[in-house]
Design a protein around this motif. Structure first.
Motif, PDB file in Angstrom:
ATOM      1  N   PRO A  75       0.834  -1.199   0.000  1.00 49.74           N
ATOM      2  CA  PRO A  75       0.000   0.000   0.000  1.00 49.74           C
ATOM      3  C   PRO A  75       0.869   1.248   0.000  1.00 49.74           C
ATOM      4  O   PRO A  75       2.018   1.208   0.440  1.00 49.74           O
ATOM      5  N   TRP A  91     -10.727   9.924  16.889  1.00 54.87           N
ATOM      6  CA  TRP A  91     -10.187  10.825  17.911  1.00 54.87           C
ATOM      7  C   TRP A  91      -9.575  12.079  17.305  1.00 54.87           C
ATOM      8  O   TRP A  91      -9.046  12.911  18.025  1.00 54.87           O
ATOM      9  N   GLN A 104       2.229  13.135   6.299  1.00 53.75           N
ATOM     10  CA  GLN A 104       2.913  11.925   5.892  1.00 53.75           C
ATOM     11  C   GLN A 104       3.445  12.055   4.457  1.00 53.75           C
ATOM     12  O   GLN A 104       4.558  11.648   4.170  1.00 53.75           O
TER      13      GLN A 104
ATOM     14  N   ASP B 222     -10.199  -1.361   9.325  1.00 54.31           N
ATOM     15  CA  ASP B 222     -10.225  -0.175   8.469  1.00 54.31           C
ATOM     16  C   ASP B 222      -9.149   0.821   8.867  1.00 54.31           C
ATOM     17  O   ASP B 222      -8.472   1.389   8.021  1.00 54.31           O
ATOM     18  N   LEU B 223      -9.019   1.019  10.181  1.00 52.64           N
ATOM     19  CA  LEU B 223      -8.025   1.984  10.637  1.00 52.64           C
ATOM     20  C   LEU B 223      -6.620   1.472  10.337  1.00 52.64           C
ATOM     21  O   LEU B 223      -5.725   2.239   9.994  1.00 52.64           O
ATOM     22  N   ASN B 225      -5.908  -0.358   7.801  1.00 52.12           N
ATOM     23  CA  ASN B 225      -5.730  -0.126   6.369  1.00 52.12           C
ATOM     24  C   ASN B 225      -5.319   1.311   6.099  1.00 52.12           C
ATOM     25  O   ASN B 225      -4.452   1.564   5.269  1.00 52.12           O
ATOM     26  N   VAL B 226      -5.972   2.247   6.805  1.00 53.06           N
ATOM     27  CA  VAL B 226      -5.611   3.659   6.641  1.00 53.06           C
ATOM     28  C   VAL B 226      -4.129   3.846   6.938  1.00 53.06           C
ATOM     29  O   VAL B 226      -3.386   4.470   6.180  1.00 53.06           O
ATOM     30  N   GLN B 228      -1.807   1.706   6.765  1.00 52.32           N
ATOM     31  CA  GLN B 228      -0.975   1.089   5.722  1.00 52.32           C
ATOM     32  C   GLN B 228      -0.919   1.943   4.471  1.00 52.32           C
ATOM     33  O   GLN B 228       0.150   2.114   3.876  1.00 52.32           O
ATOM     34  N   VAL B 229      -2.080   2.471   4.075  1.00 53.80           N
ATOM     35  CA  VAL B 229      -2.111   3.294   2.866  1.00 53.80           C
ATOM     36  C   VAL B 229      -1.246   4.535   3.067  1.00 53.80           C
ATOM     37  O   VAL B 229      -0.551   4.973   2.154  1.00 53.80           O
ATOM     38  N   LEU B 230      -1.287   5.083   4.288  1.00 56.37           N
ATOM     39  CA  LEU B 230      -0.468   6.271   4.564  1.00 56.37           C
ATOM     40  C   LEU B 230       0.993   5.910   4.788  1.00 56.37           C
ATOM     41  O   LEU B 230       1.833   6.784   4.908  1.00 56.37           O
ATOM     42  N   LEU B 232       2.405   4.854   7.475  1.00 55.13           N
ATOM     43  CA  LEU B 232       2.884   5.408   8.739  1.00 55.13           C
ATOM     44  C   LEU B 232       4.034   4.555   9.242  1.00 55.13           C
ATOM     45  O   LEU B 232       3.987   3.329   9.142  1.00 55.13           O
ATOM     46  N   LYS B 240      -0.422   7.262  16.883  1.00 55.55           N
ATOM     47  CA  LYS B 240      -1.565   7.935  16.271  1.00 55.55           C
ATOM     48  C   LYS B 240      -2.759   7.006  16.096  1.00 55.55           C
ATOM     49  O   LYS B 240      -3.890   7.458  16.010  1.00 55.55           O
ATOM     50  N   ILE B 241      -2.508   5.717  15.957  1.00 57.51           N
ATOM     51  CA  ILE B 241      -3.608   4.799  15.667  1.00 57.51           C
ATOM     52  C   ILE B 241      -3.847   3.844  16.832  1.00 57.51           C
ATOM     53  O   ILE B 241      -4.944   3.791  17.394  1.00 57.51           O
ATOM     54  N   PRO B 244      -4.543   5.511  20.729  1.00 55.49           N
ATOM     55  CA  PRO B 244      -5.869   6.110  20.899  1.00 55.49           C
ATOM     56  C   PRO B 244      -6.988   5.080  20.749  1.00 55.49           C
ATOM     57  O   PRO B 244      -7.975   5.118  21.489  1.00 55.49           O
ATOM     58  N   ALA B 245      -6.830   4.160  19.809  1.00 59.08           N
ATOM     59  CA  ALA B 245      -7.893   3.179  19.604  1.00 59.08           C
ATOM     60  C   ALA B 245      -8.007   2.248  20.801  1.00 59.08           C
ATOM     61  O   ALA B 245      -9.094   1.801  21.152  1.00 59.08           O
ATOM     62  N   TRP B 323     -11.174  10.317  23.756  1.00 60.26           N
ATOM     63  CA  TRP B 323     -11.858  10.977  22.649  1.00 60.26           C
ATOM     64  C   TRP B 323     -13.301  10.526  22.603  1.00 60.26           C
ATOM     65  O   TRP B 323     -14.154  11.159  22.038  1.00 60.26           O
ATOM     66  N   LYS B 325     -16.257  10.539  23.954  1.00 63.92           N
ATOM     67  CA  LYS B 325     -17.054  11.175  25.004  1.00 63.92           C
ATOM     68  C   LYS B 325     -18.423  10.515  25.150  1.00 63.92           C
ATOM     69  O   LYS B 325     -19.090  10.679  26.145  1.00 63.92           O
ATOM     70  N   ASN B 326     -18.829   9.801  24.123  1.00 66.63           N
ATOM     71  CA  ASN B 326     -20.161   9.205  24.191  1.00 66.63           C
ATOM     72  C   ASN B 326     -20.165   7.896  24.958  1.00 66.63           C
ATOM     73  O   ASN B 326     -21.210   7.431  25.377  1.00 66.63           O
TER      74      ASN B 326
END
Ligand SMILES: Nc1ncnc2c1ncn2[C@@H]1O[C@H](COP(=O)(O)OP(=O)(O)OP(=O)(O)O)[C@@H](O)[C@H]1O
Ligand SMILES: [Mg+2]
Lengths: 284, 330
Positions: A75, A91, A104, B222-223, B225-226, B228-230, B232, B240-241, B244-245, B323, B325-326
């Protein structure tokens, strides 16, 4: 000379408890730079799988993908993906979600101020500047999807991959976003592959519609070139004979030539084979 | 609940009487807990009358109230003695210095016996030290084994093995190891403190490790995947992922850990003789005066109250950093 993006003999086997499951068989597709291509087909035929292979998230078992004659095997941001369910980081605010991608991709290439402008510019493209500091759970589904698109556009991808980007939206929002997307595509000339279930959407947006056969071992059934001049206006086109002809072609492919025989299985097909079997066993 | 009640009354300024709905809310938010406490006091009062121990009657609410007053008075008296001692010493030293500016004056610390309030302080300090150290180990470890299945496979059996071990079983080992390893002429920490703290640490590691690992392992595809695509890098990916998750479950783990830490601490202090609440209870028990049971009962209530407040503080912290809050925070 080879085309911009090339899928050659792409096949993929997924490992399942009952042995490998051939989801795609010998998919061949050439896409030109700046072209807008839609993938359409019944649920579970393997559209997402094609997209994920181009994105690099899945590896083809045989065959491969070339982007500008370079093999795709991981990717990367030059093949940005707009995911079906927006996939924003919950978040982070809209701004920060785009910022993560921009930082990035443009680290060392843009100054801080330039990055800021670029982030705002991309959110402007999708008309989201009023909600820069809102987090995903504070904005509507359509707005989330728009931020997802802005994030992908901000990466300045060579190819923009979209997996049912408007699938979860109501008809009005969807029409609105389709118009935005057409504008953006006209301005920026991105190369786009978009998955859709919506025949009108496919005809309205695409240069070509790639229609896939049903799985297992799905492949490309037919390709329809939509040579309607741009810019396209949905209201005018709805009375246009050529438009209706293209619509008819796609519908005929989906519901006559590729009719799903086991319609009841549609729901279970979406899941990996193992799970579907487990459910069937439980039901029996 | 209470906040909701107050604000909903505020929304209704034109009416003098609260609506039936508001009365219901008030009842649930304020009156029912109050009723619960009253019933408890009544049962306690009557049960206490019927229990005779070798140290006299079991203390009822009234005696406990008196004892808590007594403990506070003792604390104040002790503090007065301390200030008096220090003043005397300062005066004496000033006199010596006035007579001979070259003289070496000695400043001796006050060595009174720790009061109940001091012991609360010691206990809080010990439990927080143990808990913070444990978290510093548990969170990175949890993230590691949540991300890496091989690491998980390697560590999981150990977690399962050590998780159920009672603090009382660790204590002798910890005591011996601390005595053997921590030898210093001028120790910054007393051995009893270290023993209690390490016992707390060993017992409260596990919930944080396990919950962090589960939180991290279940970050949505999904996160990932994000990320990976970026493309990071590993560090950005984690901070960052992943973190927080995993945060909500991480906090669940931290709250469980803090609860365990507090429970373990009291037991550890009793046996390690760390000058905290556990030692207070133990000393009163050994002391065996007619006031002892009442004073122990005060300690029991204070221990409960502090445990409750520790949990609430973690909750506030979670609200502050989360993050989500709900998410219903309980
Ligand atoms: N990781 C996997 N493991 C096993 N089988 C898979 C996996 N991913 C997809 N499949 C199977 O491959 C086939 C194609 O899946 P895919 O998700 O590409 O379908 P799709 O066309 O995108 O469907 P939809 O329109 O419902 O999103 C399905 O039968 C699915 O069960
Ligand atoms: Mg799909």
């Amino acid at each position: 000379m080879h085309s911009y993006l090339q899928l050659s003999d792409v096949s993929i086997d997924f490992p399942t408890p009952k042995g490998p499951y051939r989801a795609l068989d010998k998919v061949n597709l050439n896409i030109a730079r700046g072209e807008f291509v839609s993938l359409i087909g019944h649920s579970g035929c393997g559209k997402s799988t094609v997209l994920n292979i181009v994105a690099g998230l899945h590896q083809a078992t045989t065959g491969g993908v070339l982007l500008q004659d370079k093999e795709v095997n991981a990717p990367g941001p030059e093949r940005a993906v707009v995911f079906q369910n927006h996939s924003l980081l919950p978040w982070l605010t809209a701004y920060e979600n785009v910022e993560l991608a921009v930082k990035q991709v443009f680290k060392g290439k843009k100054s801080r101020a330039e990055m800021r402008d670029w982030i705002v510019h991309n959110l402007e493209l999708v008309h989201m500047t009023h909600a820069l500091d809102k987090r995903p759970d504070e904005i509507s589904g359509g707005m989330k999807q728009r931020v997802g698109i802005a994030r992908a556009l901000a990466m300045e991808p060579k190819v923009l991959l979209m997996d049912e980007p408007f699938g979860a939206l109501d008809a009005l929002t969807r029409a609105h976003l389709q118009d935005s997307l057409m504008e953006i595509h006209a301005d920026l000339g991105n190369t786009v592959i978009m998955i859709t279930h919506d025949v009108d959407e496919a005809v309205l947006l695409s240069d070509r519609i790639v229609m896939m056969t049903n799985g297992p071992a799905a492949t490309i059934g037919e390709i329809l070139s939509i040579d309607l001049e741009r810019p396209r206006k949905r209201v005018e086109l709805s009375g246009d004979a050529r438009y209706n002809h293209f619509r008819h072609e796609v519908l005929a492919f989906l519901y006559e030539r590729q009719r799903k025989v086991e319609d009841i299985n549609v729901a279970t097909r979406k899941r990996p084979a193992g799970q579907a079997e487990a459910r069937a066993a439980a039901a029996a | 609940m209470k906040i909701a009640t107050i604000s909903s009354i505020g929304q209704n300024p034109g009416r003098l009487l609260p609506t039936p709905d508001q009365i219901m809310q008030l009842g649930r938010g304020l009156l029912l807990p109050l009723a619960g406490i009253l019933v408890f006091l009544f049962l306690w009062y009557n049960a206490a009358m019927m229990i005779n121990t070798s140290l006299g009657k079991f203390p009822g609410p009234v005696q406990v109230w008196e004892q808590s007053g007594g403990l506070l008075a003792e604390h104040r008296a002790e503090r007065q003695r301390q200030t008096a001692f220090i003043e005397r010493q300062e005066v004496r030293n000033a006199e010596i210095l006035a007579a001979d500016p070259q003289a070496q004056v000695t400043i001796r610390p006050y060595t009174g016996k720790p009061t109940f309030i001091d012991q609360i302080g010691t206990s809080l300090f010990t439990v927080l030290s143990g808990f913070v150290l444990a978290s510093l180990i548990a969170i990175p470890l949890g993230i590691l084994i949540g991300l890496n299945e091989s690491a998980y496979a390697a560590v999981n059996p150990l977690i399962q093995l050590f998780k159920p071990v009672s603090p009382l079983a660790w204590l002798p080992l910890v005591t011996m190891v601390v005595s053997a390893v921590y030898v210093s002429d001028d120790p910054a920490f007393s051995k009893s403190f270290l023993t209690s703290m390490f016992t707390v640490l060993l017992c409260c590691l596990w919930p944080t490790v396990i919950n962090t690992a589960v939180g991290v392992a279940n970050v949505s595809k999904d996160l990932l995947n994000v990320s990976q695509v970026l493309r990071l890098n590993a560090l950005t990916h984690v901070f960052k992922i992943i973190v927080p998750a995993g945060l909500p479950l991480m906090f669940t783990g931290l709250r469980l850990s803090l609860g365990i830490a507090w429970m373990v601490l009291i037991a550890a202090e009793m046996l390690a003789q760390n000058p905290g609440l556990g030692k207070f209870v133990w000393d009163e028990f050994q002391n065996g005066s007619s006031n002892s049971l009442g004073r122990i009962m005060v300690a029991v209530l204070v221990i409960g109250l502090i445990g409750f407040m520790l949990d609430r503080s973690m909750l506030l912290l979670q609200r502050g950093v989360s993050w989500d809050k709900n998410a219903t925070l309980r």
